[in-house]
Scaffold this motif. Sequence first.
Motif, PDB file in Angstrom:
ATOM      1  N   CYS A  99      67.173   1.331  80.864  1.00  0.00           N
ATOM      2  CA  CYS A  99      68.136   2.427  80.988  1.00  0.00           C
ATOM      3  C   CYS A  99      68.492   2.573  82.459  1.00  0.00           C
ATOM      4  O   CYS A  99      67.614   2.551  83.321  1.00  0.00           O
ATOM      5  N   MET A 100      69.775   2.737  82.738  1.00  0.00           N
ATOM      6  CA  MET A 100      70.248   2.935  84.103  1.00  0.00           C
ATOM      7  C   MET A 100      70.947   4.289  84.189  1.00  0.00           C
ATOM      8  O   MET A 100      71.924   4.537  83.481  1.00  0.00           O
ATOM      9  N   ALA A 101      70.399   5.152  85.010  1.00  0.00           N
ATOM     10  CA  ALA A 101      71.006   6.461  85.271  1.00  0.00           C
ATOM     11  C   ALA A 101      71.800   6.364  86.570  1.00  0.00           C
ATOM     12  O   ALA A 101      71.250   5.987  87.613  1.00  0.00           O
ATOM     13  N   LEU A 102      73.072   6.692  86.514  1.00  0.00           N
ATOM     14  CA  LEU A 102      73.961   6.523  87.663  1.00  0.00           C
ATOM     15  C   LEU A 102      74.485   7.883  88.119  1.00  0.00           C
ATOM     16  O   LEU A 102      75.059   8.636  87.325  1.00  0.00           O
ATOM     17  N   ASP A 103      74.258   8.190  89.391  1.00  0.00           N
ATOM     18  CA  ASP A 103      74.782   9.414  90.000  1.00  0.00           C
ATOM     19  C   ASP A 103      75.949   9.012  90.897  1.00  0.00           C
ATOM     20  O   ASP A 103      75.765   8.617  92.051  1.00  0.00           O
ATOM     21  N   HIS A 104      77.157   9.089  90.370  1.00  0.00           N
ATOM     22  CA  HIS A 104      78.326   8.623  91.108  1.00  0.00           C
ATOM     23  C   HIS A 104      78.640   9.528  92.304  1.00  0.00           C
ATOM     24  O   HIS A 104      79.170   9.053  93.313  1.00  0.00           O
ATOM     25  N   MET A 147      73.557   6.573  70.862  1.00  0.00           N
ATOM     26  CA  MET A 147      73.226   7.083  72.175  1.00  0.00           C
ATOM     27  C   MET A 147      73.663   8.537  72.297  1.00  0.00           C
ATOM     28  O   MET A 147      74.699   8.938  71.756  1.00  0.00           O
ATOM     29  N   TYR A 148      72.859   9.330  73.024  1.00  0.00           N
ATOM     30  CA  TYR A 148      73.135  10.751  73.186  1.00  0.00           C
ATOM     31  C   TYR A 148      73.531  11.054  74.634  1.00  0.00           C
ATOM     32  O   TYR A 148      73.318  10.230  75.544  1.00  0.00           O
ATOM     33  N   ALA A 149      74.072  12.258  74.838  1.00  0.00           N
ATOM     34  CA  ALA A 149      74.594  12.638  76.154  1.00  0.00           C
ATOM     35  C   ALA A 149      73.506  12.686  77.215  1.00  0.00           C
ATOM     36  O   ALA A 149      73.778  12.484  78.403  1.00  0.00           O
ATOM     37  N   ASN A 150      72.246  12.950  76.827  1.00  0.00           N
ATOM     38  CA  ASN A 150      71.160  13.007  77.816  1.00  0.00           C
ATOM     39  C   ASN A 150      70.590  11.635  78.137  1.00  0.00           C
ATOM     40  O   ASN A 150      69.595  11.511  78.844  1.00  0.00           O
ATOM     41  N   GLY A 151      71.207  10.574  77.604  1.00  0.00           N
ATOM     42  CA  GLY A 151      70.771   9.216  77.894  1.00  0.00           C
ATOM     43  C   GLY A 151      69.818   8.620  76.886  1.00  0.00           C
ATOM     44  O   GLY A 151      69.510   7.429  76.965  1.00  0.00           O
ATOM     45  N   SER A 152      69.336   9.413  75.923  1.00  0.00           N
ATOM     46  CA  SER A 152      68.403   8.898  74.928  1.00  0.00           C
ATOM     47  C   SER A 152      69.111   7.922  74.000  1.00  0.00           C
ATOM     48  O   SER A 152      70.285   8.082  73.678  1.00  0.00           O
ATOM     49  N   LEU A 153      68.345   6.914  73.561  1.00  0.00           N
ATOM     50  CA  LEU A 153      68.871   5.884  72.673  1.00  0.00           C
ATOM     51  C   LEU A 153      68.044   5.872  71.396  1.00  0.00           C
ATOM     52  O   LEU A 153      66.823   5.701  71.446  1.00  0.00           O
ATOM     53  N   GLU A 154      68.707   6.052  70.264  1.00  0.00           N
ATOM     54  CA  GLU A 154      68.015   6.031  68.979  1.00  0.00           C
ATOM     55  C   GLU A 154      68.325   4.728  68.251  1.00  0.00           C
ATOM     56  O   GLU A 154      69.486   4.338  68.110  1.00  0.00           O
ATOM     57  N   TYR A 201      74.840   7.260  81.801  1.00  0.00           N
ATOM     58  CA  TYR A 201      73.709   6.431  81.379  1.00  0.00           C
ATOM     59  C   TYR A 201      74.217   5.171  80.694  1.00  0.00           C
ATOM     60  O   TYR A 201      75.224   5.187  79.986  1.00  0.00           O
ATOM     61  N   LYS A 202      73.477   4.116  80.908  1.00  0.00           N
ATOM     62  CA  LYS A 202      73.768   2.843  80.248  1.00  0.00           C
ATOM     63  C   LYS A 202      72.437   2.194  79.880  1.00  0.00           C
ATOM     64  O   LYS A 202      71.473   2.279  80.627  1.00  0.00           O
ATOM     65  N   TRP A 203      72.413   1.546  78.721  1.00  0.00           N
ATOM     66  CA  TRP A 203      71.234   0.804  78.281  1.00  0.00           C
ATOM     67  C   TRP A 203      71.582  -0.676  78.192  1.00  0.00           C
ATOM     68  O   TRP A 203      72.721  -1.040  77.904  1.00  0.00           O
ATOM     69  N   VAL A 204      70.573  -1.497  78.448  1.00  0.00           N
ATOM     70  CA  VAL A 204      70.715  -2.939  78.277  1.00  0.00           C
ATOM     71  C   VAL A 204      69.638  -3.385  77.297  1.00  0.00           C
ATOM     72  O   VAL A 204      68.450  -3.132  77.505  1.00  0.00           O
ATOM     73  N   SER A 205      70.052  -4.041  76.215  1.00  0.00           N
ATOM     74  CA  SER A 205      69.119  -4.476  75.181  1.00  0.00           C
ATOM     75  C   SER A 205      68.443  -5.782  75.594  1.00  0.00           C
ATOM     76  O   SER A 205      68.877  -6.439  76.549  1.00  0.00           O
ATOM     77  N   PRO A 206      67.385  -6.204  74.874  1.00  0.00           N
ATOM     78  CA  PRO A 206      66.740  -7.494  75.191  1.00  0.00           C
ATOM     79  C   PRO A 206      67.683  -8.681  75.061  1.00  0.00           C
ATOM     80  O   PRO A 206      67.412  -9.745  75.619  1.00  0.00           O
ATOM     81  N   HIS A 207      68.780  -8.509  74.325  1.00  0.00           N
ATOM     82  CA  HIS A 207      69.746  -9.592  74.143  1.00  0.00           C
ATOM     83  C   HIS A 207      70.902  -9.498  75.145  1.00  0.00           C
ATOM     84  O   HIS A 207      71.965 -10.096  74.938  1.00  0.00           O
TER      85      HIS A 207
END
Length: 463
Positions: A343-348, A322-329, A301-307
């Motif tokens: 949020c981008m979930a990638l299945d390699h 960030m947590y292993a399940n992709g959640s962002l606190e 998982y990867k997140w991209v912020s507004p900036h």
Amino acid sequence: MLCAQGVAAHLMLSSLLLQLARASLPAGCLKVSDILSCSNLGLKWIPKELPVTAATLDFNHNHLARLEEDSFAGLPHLVTLRLAHNHLSNLSPGTFRNASGLRHLDLSSNQLNKVDNHYFQELVRMEELLLFNNHIVRVESQALISLSNLHKVYLSHNRLTDFPFFSIQEHSHPFLVTLDLSSNRMPKLPVEDIAALPASIQGGLFLHNNSLICECAMYSMFKQWEQKNFISVRDYQVEHTCLVYGEPRASVQFLKHTRFFENCTVKEQIQLGETENMKVDAGDSVLLECKTSLKGQQLTYKWVSPHKEYIVLPGNNDTMRMYANGSLEITAVRIEDSGVYWCMALDHQHSRNETWEVTITVTTHSHDPEPFNTGFTTLLGCVVSLVLVLIYLYLTPCHCWCRKQPLPATPSPANECSAQSSILTPTPPATTEGPGRKVCHFSRSSGKHSLTPDIWITLSTPQ
């Protein structure tokens, strides 16, 4: 003994090779650690012998007109290559062969007139590509197809009349967050192709300062970007212009001169992935879930912020975890944290990707007391005033005498003094005496609740 002699011979050979390499470098080149700078030396070709330890090569501000095949082969540590401000008009096939580790390539301010399919096909790890301020009129449809690791591409200040947006759809470039196509010559935009781009690309797509002809579809797209607070619109509102009927002298601003688009309907665009809107009070913490239909143990998982900041495990700082399940606190949310998070979930394993968009609006607490209702305060004031008058009339001890007036035709009780007064005046009325009227005087000298000045009450009797 033989071993020691072998080591000594090896050291001498290495030293000799290093001296030869240094001797082959043009005069004026500066080598510091893994950086080689040969900028502004008037060079017309790349030196044949380059330090194998080089991670950064700087050949900016020279006279390079062409690059030979395998110009940068044998440089396993090469990460950054700067070739800006030269005279390059095209790139030969194989220019970057055996340079697959290159991540930052600067070809800005040259004379490139197109981007062919073969230019960058070997650069599979490329993250940042600078091609602005050239003469590029066309980008081939497959020119960026192999650069799946791209983060940023700069193509502004060229002569582009279109761009193959379809070549970067369907999450073929999951890390792309900036695509600058501003200051070109595009008259129209393929709005449907742009709307099909992942939200992470749309948020960093710069299209201002083009030769766009005013259309409702483009107006609708830019208005939606404005509502989403995309940085491309937020920072360049004035530069988003179009030409009325294609007339160069009739330029209007998409986001300011809205009267030219009164008959346009702002339509919702089709987007890949789902969206979610959240409102958060400043100072609170919020947990963003990365919702996806992808399953398996190989998900990342990867997140991209507004900036346009990448956020990966375990997080980028103390405020984002960030947590292993992709959640962002996000702890202690600030006003500047408002905007769109992707949020981008990638299945390699199966080469699949999905995105999830969350829009956060941060509000501030309001501690101002709620103002009283005007009607309620007016009524309360009247009630208090009436109570005070009644208290004064009935509870305050005073000496009251009445000045007898001429009796009216209808007899009435003598010396009548009623508390039901119609007029309160601070001085004795001069013209109120007449038939059926009496004046009652309350002395200020009697009682601890006396008034100052004396109060005179005019009483009216029925005629």
